[in-house]
Scaffold this active site. Structure first.
Site, mmCIF file in Angstrom:
data_model
loop_
_atom_site.group_PDB
_atom_site.id
_atom_site.type_symbol
_atom_site.label_atom_id
_atom_site.label_comp_id
_atom_site.label_asym_id
_atom_site.label_seq_id
_atom_site.Cartn_x
_atom_site.Cartn_y
_atom_site.Cartn_z
ATOM 1 N N ILE A 45 0.911 -1.187 0.062
ATOM 2 C CA ILE A 45 -0.090 -0.060 0.003
ATOM 3 C C ILE A 45 1.013 1.442 -0.019
ATOM 4 C CG2 ILE A 45 -1.716 1.424 1.440
ATOM 5 C CD1 ILE A 45 -2.972 -1.188 2.391
ATOM 6 N N VAL A 50 4.650 12.378 1.168
ATOM 7 C CA VAL A 50 4.862 13.913 1.351
ATOM 8 C C VAL A 50 4.844 14.227 2.815
ATOM 9 C CG1 VAL A 50 4.253 14.623 -0.885
ATOM 10 C CG2 VAL A 50 2.540 14.110 0.811
ATOM 11 N N LYS A 81 14.315 26.061 8.928
ATOM 12 C CA LYS A 81 13.297 26.783 8.366
ATOM 13 C C LYS A 81 13.077 27.831 9.412
ATOM 14 C CE LYS A 81 8.536 26.489 7.636
ATOM 15 N NZ LYS A 81 7.362 25.573 7.595
ATOM 16 N N PRO A 99 7.603 34.924 9.953
ATOM 17 C CA PRO A 99 8.503 34.410 10.676
ATOM 18 C C PRO A 99 8.229 33.607 11.797
ATOM 19 C CG PRO A 99 8.210 36.465 11.401
ATOM 20 C CD PRO A 99 7.049 36.367 10.467
ATOM 21 N N VAL A 188 -3.890 -5.280 6.492
ATOM 22 C CA VAL A 188 -4.937 -5.409 7.357
ATOM 23 C C VAL A 188 -6.203 -5.678 6.491
ATOM 24 C CG1 VAL A 188 -6.636 -4.516 9.323
ATOM 25 C CG2 VAL A 188 -3.933 -4.160 9.387
#
Ligand SMILES: Cc1cc2nc3c(=O)[nH]c(=O)nc-3n(C[C@H](O)[C@H](O)[C@H](O)COP(=O)(O)OP(=O)(O)OC[C@H]3O[C@@H](n4cnc5c(N)ncnc54)[C@H](O)[C@@H]3O)c2cc1C
Length: 503
Positions: A45, A50, A81, A99, A188
């Protein structure tokens, strides 16, 4: 039959980011001697693959796991970041920066934003970004961790990470398995409920293996195999406010050193993300299928990359909203199984973390106290809804009217909770934070101002300071902020020195 006593078996269904985060955290906190933790996943699967930008609270999760942060960035090909640059959101050609960290410093009880709104009326205040160390450093491509000492902006640097989602899941898996979590490969195919309470008794795999547990954690992704399909928990759909329902994603070659920020660029029927990593850049166009075809979205994305694409664009479909309940009986849903909001402010991984933290705080015994379950659901609902409102603000407060998509968003009625925040801000410049708000005053101010909302008044607390003193104070903050940013190393040099992957 009365059930009580500590949990002895926990089963996690799903081995994406949510599943491995849960496995690693539970194993770390509970150990695996008294409680057996099993994770079931199916390679057939696969995972959504992402989810590569985060927000500062993830530092607390890393600390909970006892991770070495440099090792974590190195192993996930990550970068740092300092916030998000929003391009073309207010109108084409406009940009602003959201920010991390804070703007300026409060003067005792007088909030910084009160002084800023007051001086702005007379043209004596600079742009918000000049009072933020994170915005100044991001603009200059610099990064370092906060010094944690001294009265300098360098001690208030807020940061999070970009990372490769696949590598992150693998990294967490190594930690979880080392801590004793048992992984079971398999699909499953059946969820067995028990009498008389309808709790889940076991999940059954395609090869017939039966996995029993006291507590089941549903991390099965959008399918919500346990909480949705088996338990029949409903879904509250937020498509009317957040109409984006698809994304097309593609990695591209880096075209320069990774920037220490995410970029989000508004497009005709959605927005495009750019997430810089050490070995590539992640890109995606999040859009509303009612307004744009998949082919047009892919073409727009491919035409707007900094570097060469490194794969074929991949289409992802999603539904925005949340489960009616996140914890039902002995089943807790985390990650995409619990609900989803588009990644505009990188909040999904945080919601997984928040769910895990609350589950640990309200860790049940086999008796499963209903009051705990109600409280868990109430707190998670509030957290989802506060994020929902913050996201809607980006789309609704805009001057854009160049496409039907933007006209719809600008004209739609927003939730009353958000409408009230906007009214208060426009009248007084004040931003309030509800108890469970994830986003800080800085975040709300950045986006309200960046999206063009203007305050008619300012906080009366800011009226007492003589105008010249207030102006000198703001000048000093801007000066000190710019000087501090110049002392920071380049982001690329910081990575090279501390956490370059070398791969
Ligand atoms: C386009 C997009 C961009 C995103 N960007 C960000 C971002 O920048 N920042 C952020 O914080 N979040 C982001 N997210 C969200 C983030 O990707 C997810 O929150 C995160 O990956 C968690 O996913 P998950 O583990 O819940 O689901 P998945 O990754 O889908 O994992 C589900 C798991 O369940 C298993 N499974 C499913 N069915 C079965 C079955 N029958 N039997 C056995 N196993 C099964 C699968 O094999 C898999 O292991 C983004 C999401 C999308 C869609």
């Amino acid at each position: 039959m009365r059930r009580d006593g500590p949990l002895t078996r926990i089963a996690i269904v799903g081995g994406g980011t949510a599943g491995w985060m849960a496995a690693a955290a539970l194993a770390r906190v509970l150990g695996t001697r008294q409680v057996a933790i099993t994770l079931v996943e199916s390679e057939e699967i696969g995972t959504v693959g992402v989810g590569e930008a985060t927000i500062p609270p993830i530092q607390a999760f890393n600390a909970l796991l006892g991770l070495d942060e440099d090792d974590f960035v190195r192993e996930t090909m990550g970068s740092f970041k300092l916030g998000i640059e929003f391009v073309d959101w207010l109108r084409p050609g406009h940009r602003y920066f959201h920010p991390f960290g804070t703007y300026g410093v409060d003067a005792g009880a007088v909030p910084f934003e009160g002084l800023w709104h007051r001086l702005r009326r007379t043209g004596h205040a600079g742009p918000l970004e000049s009072y933020s160390i994170c915005a100044a450093a991001a603009a200059a491509g610099r990064f370092m961790r906060p010094t944690g000492q001294g009265n300098t902006p360098l001690s208030h640097i807020g940061y999070a990470f970009h990372f490769d989602a696949g590598l992150y899941a693998r990294y967490l898996r190594r930690h979880a398995e080392a801590a004793g979590v048992v992984r079971r490969e398999g699909r499953v195919v059946e969820v067995v409920r028990r009498d008389p309470d309808d709790f889940i008794d076991a999940v059954v795999l395609a090869d017939g293996t039966r996995i029993e547990a006291d507590l089941f954690i549903d991390c099965s992704g959008f399918r919500a195999l346990l909480i949705g399909e088996a338990m029949g928990t409903g879904f509250e759909d937020w498509n009317a406010w957040l109409p984006n329902d698809r994304a097309v994603a593609v990695p591209s070659a880096n075209a320069g050193a990774p920037t220490p920020y995410t970029r989000s660029t508004a497009r005709g029927a959605g927005w495009q993300w750019r997430i810089p990593l050490q070995h590539r850049t992640g890109n995606g166009y999040v859009y509303a299928s009612a307004h744009l075809s998949d082919d047009e979205a892919a073409a727009t994305l491919l035409a707007n990359l900094d570097g060469e694409p490194m794969a074929e664009p991949r289409l992802l479909r999603f539904r925005t909203g949340r489960r009616d309940a996140f914890w039902v009986g002995n089943c807790v849903a985390l990650g995409l199984a619990s609900g989803f909001m588009e990644p505009l402010e990188s909040t999904s991984i945080h919601l997984v973390q928040a769910g895990i933290a609350r589950l640990l705080e309200m860790l049940p015994t086999a008796a499963f106290e209903p009051a705990d379950i109600r409280r868990y659901n109430r707190l998670m609902t509030a957290e989802f809804e506060a994020i929902r409102d913050f996201l809607i603000l980006h789309f609704h407060a805009t001057e854009r009217d160049d496409t039907p998509y933007w006209r719809y968003l600008r004209d739609m009625a927003v939730p009353e909770t958000l409408a009230e925040r906007i009214r208060i801000y426009q009248a007084t410049g004040r931003i309030f934070r509800e108890a469970d708000d994830l986003f800080t005053k800085t975040s709300w101010l950045a986006v309200m101002d960046g999206q063009g909302l203007r305050a008619r008044g300012y906080d009366p607390l800011a009226a007492a300071m003589p105008a010249a003193e207030a102006a000198a104070r703001l000048d000093r903050i801007a000066h000190v902020t710019a000087a501090a940013a110049r002392q920071m190393p380049a982001h690329a040099d910081f990575i090279a020195r501390h956490c370059a992957s070398g791969r």
